[in-house]
Enzyme design. Sequence first.
Site, PDB file in Angstrom:
ATOM      1  N   SER A 199       0.906  -1.594  -8.793  1.00  0.00           N
ATOM      2  CA  SER A 199      -0.136  -0.604  -8.500  1.00  0.00           C
ATOM      3  C   SER A 199      -0.166   0.487  -9.584  1.00  0.00           C
ATOM      4  CB  SER A 199       0.115  -0.056  -7.088  1.00  0.00           C
ATOM      5  OG  SER A 199      -0.984   0.681  -6.640  1.00  0.00           O
ATOM      6  N   ASP A 240      -8.248  -7.003  -2.375  1.00  0.00           N
ATOM      7  CA  ASP A 240      -7.514  -5.750  -2.546  1.00  0.00           C
ATOM      8  C   ASP A 240      -8.532  -4.611  -2.625  1.00  0.00           C
ATOM      9  OD1 ASP A 240      -6.167  -3.543  -3.556  1.00  0.00           O
ATOM     10  OD2 ASP A 240      -4.817  -4.753  -4.789  1.00  0.00           O
ATOM     11  N   HIS A 253      -3.760  -5.059  -0.761  1.00  0.00           N
ATOM     12  CA  HIS A 253      -3.040  -4.385  -1.852  1.00  0.00           C
ATOM     13  C   HIS A 253      -1.532  -4.655  -1.798  1.00  0.00           C
ATOM     14  CE1 HIS A 253      -2.827  -1.559  -5.118  1.00  0.00           C
ATOM     15  NE2 HIS A 253      -2.031  -0.740  -4.467  1.00  0.00           N
TER      16      HIS A 253
END
Length: 202
Positions: free
Chosen positions: A102, A152, A183
């Site tokens: 991320s 996501d 995610h």
Amino acid sequence: MQHVFYKGTDETKPVLLLLHGTGGNEESLIGLAREIDETASILSVRGNVLENGMPRFFRRLAEGVFDMEDLIFRTKELYDFLSEAAQQHGFDRKQVVAIGYSNGANIAASLLFHYENALAGAILHHPMVPRRGIELPKLSSIPVFIGAGTNDPMCTAQESEDLGALLISAGANVTTKWFNFGHQLTMPEVVAAKEWYNNIYA
Ligand code: MLT
């Protein structure tokens, strides 16, 4: 930068640079790194920016909207830190392979976007395009794994596709694998990353 370094048992392996997601820290991805390669050295860094008390690697103006000035500054800060850490801990600066999730994947991608010799390779879990409209350095055959989410909501499929295409156009060797767990970084994605890693580094 605040970090931990664990020397591996096999010095021929890359040094795994761990870059956590928003709200993580230098301990967050240690288990993941051990899954990928338990014999490699680990350099795990904590992001220098705080967002409501949560560590990050650069500021953002809103979700998915990056503060470009800060991104550029923080990318250089991390780039410079890697050389310092190599001196301090006695590892080969040229053998650093990033594993980022991320926000951590985004700063890893930003290293690739801004510096020719920043990384020897990268595993990017749920990354975005860090910056658009710039010419990328030559990334001659640098191996990059992208773990992307078909669904996501933060790092959209389009972002992952764009990122892969930009890295390929700069010469990187990109493998993208798709998952449908939003995610989240799940075990099937870790297994796919490990398989990719073993093909190159084992
Ligand atoms: C970012 O800000 O880097 C991305 O939105 C991912 C995240 O939320 O950390």
